[in-house]
Scaffold this active site. Sequence first.
Site, short mmCIF file in Angstrom:
data_model
loop_
_atom_site.label_atom_id
_atom_site.label_comp_id
_atom_site.label_asym_id
_atom_site.label_seq_id
_atom_site.Cartn_x
_atom_site.Cartn_y
_atom_site.Cartn_z
N HIS A 29 -6.64 -8.30 -4.11
CA HIS A 29 -7.67 -9.31 -4.28
C HIS A 29 -7.70 -10.18 -3.03
O HIS A 29 -6.79 -10.14 -2.20
CB HIS A 29 -7.47 -10.15 -5.55
CG HIS A 29 -6.15 -10.85 -5.63
ND1 HIS A 29 -5.42 -10.95 -6.78
CD2 HIS A 29 -5.42 -11.51 -4.70
CE1 HIS A 29 -4.31 -11.62 -6.56
NE2 HIS A 29 -4.29 -11.97 -5.31
N ASN A 51 -2.05 -7.25 -3.28
CA ASN A 51 -2.38 -7.22 -4.70
C ASN A 51 -3.83 -6.85 -4.95
O ASN A 51 -4.32 -6.93 -6.08
CB ASN A 51 -2.06 -8.57 -5.35
CG ASN A 51 -0.58 -8.87 -5.33
OD1 ASN A 51 0.25 -7.98 -5.51
ND2 ASN A 51 -0.22 -10.13 -5.10
N CYS A 63 -11.22 -12.53 -6.72
CA CYS A 63 -12.39 -11.97 -6.05
C CYS A 63 -12.01 -10.62 -5.46
O CYS A 63 -10.98 -10.50 -4.78
CB CYS A 63 -12.87 -12.94 -4.98
SG CYS A 63 -14.20 -12.32 -3.95
#
Length: 415
Positions: free
Chosen positions: A316, A314, A351
Amino acid sequence: MVATAASSAFFPLPSADTSSRPGKLGNKPSSLSPLKPKSTPNGGLQVKANASAPPKINGSPVGLKSGGLKTQEDAHSAPPPRTFINQLPDWSMLLAAITTVFLAAEKQWMMLDWKPKRPDMLVDPFGLGSIVQDGLVFRQNFSIRSYEIGADRTASIETVMNHLQETALNHVKIAGLSNDGFGRTPEMYKRDLIWVVAKMQVMVNRYPTWGDTVEVNTWVAKSGKNGMRRDWLISDCNTGEILTRASSVWVMMNQKTRRLSKIPDEVRNEIEPHFVDSPPVIEDDDRKLPKLDEKTADSIRKGLTPRWNDLDVNQHVNNVKYIGWILESTPPEVLETQELCSLTLEYRRECGRESVLESLTAMDPSGGGYGSQFQHLLRLEDGGEIVKGRTEWRPKNGVINGVVPTGESSPGDYS
């Protein structure tokens, strides 16, 4: 019939009218040896036979004249002498027979019904786990590898968290809900929706050691109006001892806009049949995590950056990676003498690959008992919060500080 066709390509079958004694012209000769040609009587005139046998179709000689003498046409059309080479099988027939065998086998394979008859019989053919408890609980075993243990020869907290994540994804896959292989249902895939973890609680009673085999059971339940709860129980396969309990809350996010989303009715219809009506295995820790900054932190670790391998599909950072970053600012003397026994994480934002982070840790003065408690914050350099957390520690080789919840909150007996 397929086997007969295949064998006949290797071993030609004799004709039904074959005789062992010499007969009239046109019968199979008693000997095929070219070293001892025989003469054939024909009206008192004897002519030496050609060393080659008459041509055959389906085991019967054909193409011969009624008389015993050969004409000029016969001499030109006679087959070459029978040798080892020209007596090999007809490869075209052999290929056709093999093809027929494979086509028949494929047809039989496609006709078989591999669909499970009952939900509790759902089993992954590759050994990734199985569905039990009326199709509501997923079970998978793991062996603790040498590269999954730490300096004290026990599995690390990252290993435990990886087992939780792996079973969650395999549960969705084996249950037939995964559209892209990473936890998204078909309706989620259509709407560019993904699951993101909002909160995670883990309680470790004992860490397994190298060579141990653990059994992980996991299931899902409703959490509020737009959330899903997933629980885990990790136990020792040999003794049945509960090693770890974990509970998490997940919400939906749009993969393109990176904003949280409500659960569409179409997605809800896909997942709700798999929900278990059961309380969480860990009582929700609703204590508010205090604000942490440079002034209140006891330890700060700066300049933490994700590597390419830290990203998931995904795009991240994998949530397990955050735990390693949090422990970066934990005092070394605590890491050497104590072990993590309780973990609570609240995920605030994702993040990315280019992020630079800071890890802050402070001693929690409210912690009691003989262990230690810490407050944690993982944030971006600009101050944006990524993860807030609380950890509890106990002396190594000790027992957990406090009472471990009993198995009464689990959805059933998993033996």
